[in-house]
Design a protein around this motif. Structure first.
Motif, PDB file in Angstrom:
ATOM      1  N   THR A  49       1.137  -1.236  -0.035  1.00 25.63           N
ATOM      2  CA  THR A  49      -0.274  -0.008   0.224  1.00 25.63           C
ATOM      3  C   THR A  49       0.923   1.149   0.422  1.00 25.63           C
ATOM      4  N   TYR A  50       2.259   1.437  -0.168  1.00 23.21           N
ATOM      5  CA  TYR A  50       2.858   2.111  -0.469  1.00 23.21           C
ATOM      6  C   TYR A  50       2.454   3.626  -1.079  1.00 23.21           C
ATOM      7  N   PRO A  51       2.987   4.668  -1.003  1.00 23.27           N
ATOM      8  CA  PRO A  51       2.612   6.126  -1.701  1.00 23.27           C
ATOM      9  C   PRO A  51       2.742   5.700  -3.298  1.00 23.27           C
ATOM     10  N   ALA A  53       2.298   3.368  -4.943  1.00 24.73           N
ATOM     11  CA  ALA A  53       1.703   1.498  -5.749  1.00 24.73           C
ATOM     12  C   ALA A  53       1.182   1.661  -6.987  1.00 24.73           C
ATOM     13  N   ALA A  54       1.623   0.797  -8.008  1.00 28.56           N
ATOM     14  CA  ALA A  54       1.064   0.154  -9.082  1.00 28.56           C
ATOM     15  C   ALA A  54       1.907  -0.648  -9.711  1.00 28.56           C
ATOM     16  N   CYS A  55       1.406  -0.883 -11.301  1.00 28.82           N
ATOM     17  CA  CYS A  55       1.702  -2.070 -11.513  1.00 28.82           C
ATOM     18  C   CYS A  55       2.041  -1.551 -12.658  1.00 28.82           C
ATOM     19  N   ASP A  56       3.498  -1.931 -13.269  1.00 31.33           N
ATOM     20  CA  ASP A  56       4.289  -1.519 -14.199  1.00 31.33           C
ATOM     21  C   ASP A  56       3.869  -2.099 -15.925  1.00 31.33           C
ATOM     22  N   VAL A  57       2.912  -3.367 -15.734  1.00 33.52           N
ATOM     23  CA  VAL A  57       2.760  -3.891 -16.777  1.00 33.52           C
ATOM     24  C   VAL A  57       1.208  -3.189 -16.900  1.00 33.52           C
ATOM     25  N   ILE A 177      16.469   3.459   1.641  1.00 31.96           N
ATOM     26  CA  ILE A 177      17.121   2.287   1.293  1.00 31.96           C
ATOM     27  C   ILE A 177      17.070   0.962   0.136  1.00 31.96           C
ATOM     28  N   GLY A 178      17.624   0.973  -1.313  1.00 33.20           N
ATOM     29  CA  GLY A 178      17.088   0.273  -2.300  1.00 33.20           C
ATOM     30  C   GLY A 178      16.637   1.301  -3.162  1.00 33.20           C
ATOM     31  N   THR A 179      17.650   1.542  -4.666  1.00 30.22           N
ATOM     32  CA  THR A 179      16.561   1.334  -5.202  1.00 30.22           C
ATOM     33  C   THR A 179      15.656   0.324  -6.819  1.00 30.22           C
ATOM     34  N   GLY A 180      14.689  -0.443  -5.972  1.00 40.98           N
ATOM     35  CA  GLY A 180      14.230  -1.407  -6.582  1.00 40.98           C
ATOM     36  C   GLY A 180      12.693  -1.110  -7.371  1.00 40.98           C
ATOM     37  N   ALA A 181      12.076  -1.992  -8.363  1.00 40.85           N
ATOM     38  CA  ALA A 181      11.041  -1.650  -8.823  1.00 40.85           C
ATOM     39  C   ALA A 181       9.950  -1.235  -7.938  1.00 40.85           C
ATOM     40  N   SER A 182      10.455  -0.889  -6.148  1.00 43.02           N
ATOM     41  CA  SER A 182       9.235  -0.819  -5.491  1.00 43.02           C
ATOM     42  C   SER A 182       9.438   0.954  -5.654  1.00 43.02           C
ATOM     43  N   ALA A 183      10.695   1.231  -4.959  1.00 38.79           N
ATOM     44  CA  ALA A 183      11.441   2.145  -4.586  1.00 38.79           C
ATOM     45  C   ALA A 183      11.134   3.583  -5.515  1.00 38.79           C
ATOM     46  N   ILE A 184      10.968   3.069  -7.108  1.00 36.36           N
ATOM     47  CA  ILE A 184      10.763   4.605  -7.752  1.00 36.36           C
ATOM     48  C   ILE A 184       9.583   4.754  -8.190  1.00 36.36           C
ATOM     49  N   TYR A 335      12.718   1.030   4.138  1.00 41.65           N
ATOM     50  CA  TYR A 335      12.803  -0.328   3.134  1.00 41.65           C
ATOM     51  C   TYR A 335      12.425  -0.649   2.281  1.00 41.65           C
ATOM     52  N   GLY A 336      13.091   0.234   1.262  1.00 44.17           N
ATOM     53  CA  GLY A 336      12.590  -0.815  -0.732  1.00 44.17           C
ATOM     54  C   GLY A 336      13.492  -1.919  -0.660  1.00 44.17           C
ATOM     55  N   THR A 337      13.871  -2.526   0.388  1.00 41.95           N
ATOM     56  CA  THR A 337      15.348  -3.431   0.017  1.00 41.95           C
ATOM     57  C   THR A 337      14.614  -5.057  -0.641  1.00 41.95           C
ATOM     58  N   GLY A 338      13.431  -5.567  -1.442  1.00 43.45           N
ATOM     59  CA  GLY A 338      12.355  -6.022  -1.711  1.00 43.45           C
ATOM     60  C   GLY A 338      12.418  -7.139  -0.919  1.00 43.45           C
ATOM     61  N   PHE A 339      12.414  -8.472  -1.924  1.00 43.13           N
ATOM     62  CA  PHE A 339      11.608  -9.907  -0.555  1.00 43.13           C
ATOM     63  C   PHE A 339      11.956 -10.722  -0.708  1.00 43.13           C
TER      64      PHE A 339
HETATM   65  P1  NAP Z   1      13.925  -5.346  -5.874  1.00 48.03           P
HETATM   66  O1  NAP Z   1      13.778  -4.901  -6.832  1.00 48.03           O
HETATM   67  O2  NAP Z   1      15.458  -6.723  -4.730  1.00 48.03           O
HETATM   68  O3  NAP Z   1      14.830  -3.771  -5.048  1.00 48.03           O
HETATM   69  C1  NAP Z   1      15.434  -3.771  -3.863  1.00 48.03           C
HETATM   70  C2  NAP Z   1      16.719  -3.123  -3.553  1.00 48.03           C
HETATM   71  O4  NAP Z   1      17.117  -2.947  -2.240  1.00 48.03           O
HETATM   72  C3  NAP Z   1      18.062  -2.772  -4.804  1.00 48.03           C
HETATM   73  O5  NAP Z   1      18.279  -1.686  -5.057  1.00 48.03           O
HETATM   74  C4  NAP Z   1      18.768  -3.162  -3.867  1.00 48.03           C
HETATM   75  O6  NAP Z   1      20.357  -3.127  -4.125  1.00 48.03           O
HETATM   76  C5  NAP Z   1      18.496  -3.400  -2.828  1.00 48.03           C
HETATM   77  N1  NAP Z   1      19.231  -3.162  -1.402  1.00 48.03           N
HETATM   78  C6  NAP Z   1      18.966  -4.792  -0.565  1.00 48.03           C
HETATM   79  N2  NAP Z   1      19.327  -5.168   0.315  1.00 48.03           N
HETATM   80  C7  NAP Z   1      20.298  -3.942   0.532  1.00 48.03           C
HETATM   81  C8  NAP Z   1      21.422  -3.122   1.050  1.00 48.03           C
HETATM   82  N3  NAP Z   1      21.232  -4.634   2.341  1.00 48.03           N
HETATM   83  N4  NAP Z   1      22.248  -2.595   1.527  1.00 48.03           N
HETATM   84  C9  NAP Z   1      21.405  -1.280   0.126  1.00 48.03           C
HETATM   85  N5  NAP Z   1      20.470  -2.220  -0.957  1.00 48.03           N
HETATM   86  C10 NAP Z   1      20.199  -2.897  -0.256  1.00 48.03           C
HETATM   87  O7  NAP Z   1      13.030  -5.282  -4.331  1.00 48.03           O
HETATM   88  P2  NAP Z   1      11.648  -3.987  -4.808  1.00 48.03           P
HETATM   89  O8  NAP Z   1      11.835  -2.906  -5.031  1.00 48.03           O
HETATM   90  O9  NAP Z   1      10.571  -4.804  -4.013  1.00 48.03           O
HETATM   91  O10 NAP Z   1      10.469  -5.146  -6.106  1.00 48.03           O
HETATM   92  C11 NAP Z   1      10.518  -6.517  -6.056  1.00 48.03           C
HETATM   93  C12 NAP Z   1       9.844  -7.008  -7.274  1.00 48.03           C
HETATM   94  O11 NAP Z   1       8.390  -6.806  -6.841  1.00 48.03           O
HETATM   95  C13 NAP Z   1      10.396  -6.502  -8.612  1.00 48.03           C
HETATM   96  O12 NAP Z   1      11.757  -7.247  -9.132  1.00 48.03           O
HETATM   97  C14 NAP Z   1       8.922  -7.082  -9.484  1.00 48.03           C
HETATM   98  O13 NAP Z   1       8.516  -7.713 -10.023  1.00 48.03           O
HETATM   99  C15 NAP Z   1       7.888  -6.473  -8.332  1.00 48.03           C
HETATM  100  N6  NAP Z   1       7.499  -5.510  -8.393  1.00 48.03           N
HETATM  101  C16 NAP Z   1       6.591  -5.190  -8.968  1.00 48.03           C
HETATM  102  C17 NAP Z   1       5.721  -4.346  -9.351  1.00 48.03           C
HETATM  103  C18 NAP Z   1       5.209  -3.903 -10.533  1.00 48.03           C
HETATM  104  O14 NAP Z   1       4.815  -2.261 -11.232  1.00 48.03           O
HETATM  105  N7  NAP Z   1       5.282  -4.851 -11.497  1.00 48.03           N
HETATM  106  C19 NAP Z   1       6.526  -2.818  -8.157  1.00 48.03           C
HETATM  107  C20 NAP Z   1       6.992  -3.809  -7.567  1.00 48.03           C
HETATM  108  C21 NAP Z   1       7.416  -4.644  -7.488  1.00 48.03           C
HETATM  109  P3  NAP Z   1      21.285  -4.408  -5.738  1.00 48.03           P
HETATM  110  O15 NAP Z   1      20.214  -4.031  -6.137  1.00 48.03           O
HETATM  111  O16 NAP Z   1      22.644  -3.669  -4.795  1.00 48.03           O
HETATM  112  O17 NAP Z   1      21.083  -5.859  -4.840  1.00 48.03           O
END
Ligand code: NAP
Length: 492
Positions: A49-51, A53-57, A177-184, A335-339
């Protein structure tokens, strides 16, 4: 469906669990129960529910082919709209009464003598059925980083998938912290209201612009009354994504096109050479997920934003200290550090034939035939299992392919009452060998990401197009399976 149809337990009421249930309903299978640990359906679209949050597909493709929604508000719809879609489907298809909410599954065990699965819930109750279908997703469990000092931070801190909406970010100094799909997605959404935003980037992302558009009442009327238009739009999105997916394993030259589109976005949006250099990825395009955004770079160039690329040394009570000794003060850390993407069904304990533990079967990395079936685990099927995630494309259609395939397996069991289906070692091994061979041709092996497990094996992604997966899963071949009578049934 005849009375010999198997009884079914589905674990999870997210996109895949609900999709499987609808496939069952549409084909007359009525003896099923969905176990869901939360209090509502929706999976990741309920959790995230983060601000922003949407689908990039694009939404026309991010929906079931048999349940189109003509009134998506945008081409790239928000999480709330997607959740609303899922909730409506659950209600309209009478699925809510089939879901046991608050049912946190801890263990599922197969009994060879009865050919049934017993599923245990954290509250001590249990359920038994002929068939077990896991629909727990790949991105259900947030990954918090192991940065020292996390617990010493004085202010609020939370993961993007557990957004604390009671924390008002207005006028605060926020560290991300983190610059993945959620953080952007949430960085541009919070940037205008925070006092200072410090974005800690470990690895720069490849980012490409997307063209969103609002669908107005006229579009909705046209999509509702001219189905051909809606289908044409879905087909266009499909072809567009499949074209780029060819760049993953089959047509590597397409990667150069994706890279130049990303570079063009960066050059257009970021004028400062130092920031541009910091945001330039240093690994092959498509290795991590390419991110789609129009507002990420524009947010990063705002005067209240700092992008820090120096590694984080520790979290201190007043903020984040980087390895150069600088303390970056923060009131809140996000923390936008993924799953924990490569752990799949963990922490559930899954015990198959002869007590084989799925965790042991997967010691060398998770694997499943077509991402769905595992030797030693009869009558067990996985949705969105190993090697079925996509680098490019709509996972919803992958789930649809899987639910259709599993429904064929259920039909096979219906015509063979008292039997179980188990994939042969040979079929599973050949599939895995072929998949891993193709994966070596993809860019995913050239950097680290959540697509790979601790050993570096690519456990999450499908190495091709969605069309290829559809063709591979269109027909269940009984020769890939062993059909075994259950002893109790034979005696009866
Ligand atoms: P993520 O893509 O795994 O990104 C995690 C971010 O955290 C990366 O930038 C990672 O850096 C960083 N990170 C992790 N551990 C760290 C640490 N100890 N110190 C510093 N940085 C750290 O996670 P997410 O952004 O939540 O996305 C996960 C998946 O969810 C996506 O790949 C996608 O499949 C799905 N998703 C989809 C959508 C959509 O619009 N469809 C939206 C959001 C999420 P590194 O790259 O260096 O590891």
């Amino acid at each position: 469906m005849s009375t010999t149809a198997p009884s079914i337990i589905i674990i999870g009421a997210g996109f895949s669990g609900l999709g499987m249930a609808m496939e069952l309903r549409r084909n007359g299978f009525d003896d099923f129960t969905i176990l869901e640990r939360a209090a509502e359906p929706g999976g990741v679209w309920r959790e995230n529910t983060y601000p922003g949050a949407a689908c990039d597909v694009p939404s026309p493709l991010y929906s079931y082919s048999y349940a189109p929604k003509p009134d998506w508000p945008h081409r790239y719809s928000g999480a709330a709209d997607i959740l609303n879609y899922l909730e409506s489907l659950a209600a309209e298809n009478g699925l809510l009464e089939r879901i046991r909410f608050g049912a946190d599954v801890t263990e599922a065990a197969y009994d060879k003598s009865t050919g049934t699965w017993t599923v245990r819930i954290a509250d001590g109750t249990h359920y038994t059925a002929d068939v077990l279908i896991s629909a727990v997703g790949q991105l259900a469990r947030p990954q918090l980083p192991t940065i020292p000092g996390r617990e010493r931070f004085e202010g609020p801190s939370f993961h993007s998938a557990q957004w604390d909406h009671t924390v008002d970010l207005s006028g605060k100094r926020v560290a991300v912290i983190g610059t993945g799909a959620s953080a952007i997605q949430f960085v541009p959404a919070i940037q205008p209201r925070v006092a200072r935003l410090t974005v800690f980037q470990r690895t720069a992302a490849w980012v490409v612009s997307r063209t969103d558009r609002e669908y107005r009442p006229l579009h909705h009327a046209l999509f509702r009354h001219v189905p051909g238009l809606r289908l044409a739009q879905r087909l266009w999105v499909w072809c567009f994504l499949e074209f780029f997916a060819l760049g993953l394993a089959d047509l590597p030259f397409l990667r150069r096109l994706v890279a130049s589109l990303c570079r063009a976005s960066l050059h257009r949006e970021v004028r400062d050479p130092a920031l541009r250099a910091a945001l330039t990825p240093d690994y092959p395009v498509l290795c991590k997920r390419v991110l789609f955004s129009n507002d990420y770079y524009p947010a990063l160039v705002q005067p209240n934003v700092d992008v820090v690329t120096t590694a984080i040394a520790e979290i201190v009570p007043e903020g984040v200290r980087t390895t150069d000794g600088v303390v970056h003060p923060a009131d809140v850390i996000v923390y936008g550090t993924g799953f924990k993407g490569s752990e799949f069904l963990w922490p559930m304990r899954i015990l198959g034939r002869d007590g084989v533990d799925l965790a042991d079967a997967w010691t060398d990395g998770a694997r499943a035939y077509l991402g769905m079936t595992v030797p030693h685990f009869p009558n067990m099927f996985l949705l969105y299992g190993p090697n079925t995630n996509l680098g490019i494309g709509s996972i919803v259609y992958m789930i649809e392919c899987q639910s259709r395939y599993i429904r064929q397996a259920l039909s096979h069991l219906t015509t063979h009452p008292g039997h179980t289906l188990e994939v042969t070692e040979q079929a599973a091994r050949d599939f895995d060998t072929h998949t891993q061979r193709r994966l070596r041709r993809t860019p995913w092996s050239s950097c680290s990401s959540w697509y790979r497990d601790a050993t570096g094996r690519i456990t999450n992604n499908w190495p091709g197009t969605v069309t290829a997966y559809r063709l591979r899963t269109r027909t269940l071949h009984p020769t890939d399976y062993t059909l075994t009578p259950t002893p109790d049934h034979s005696r009866a």
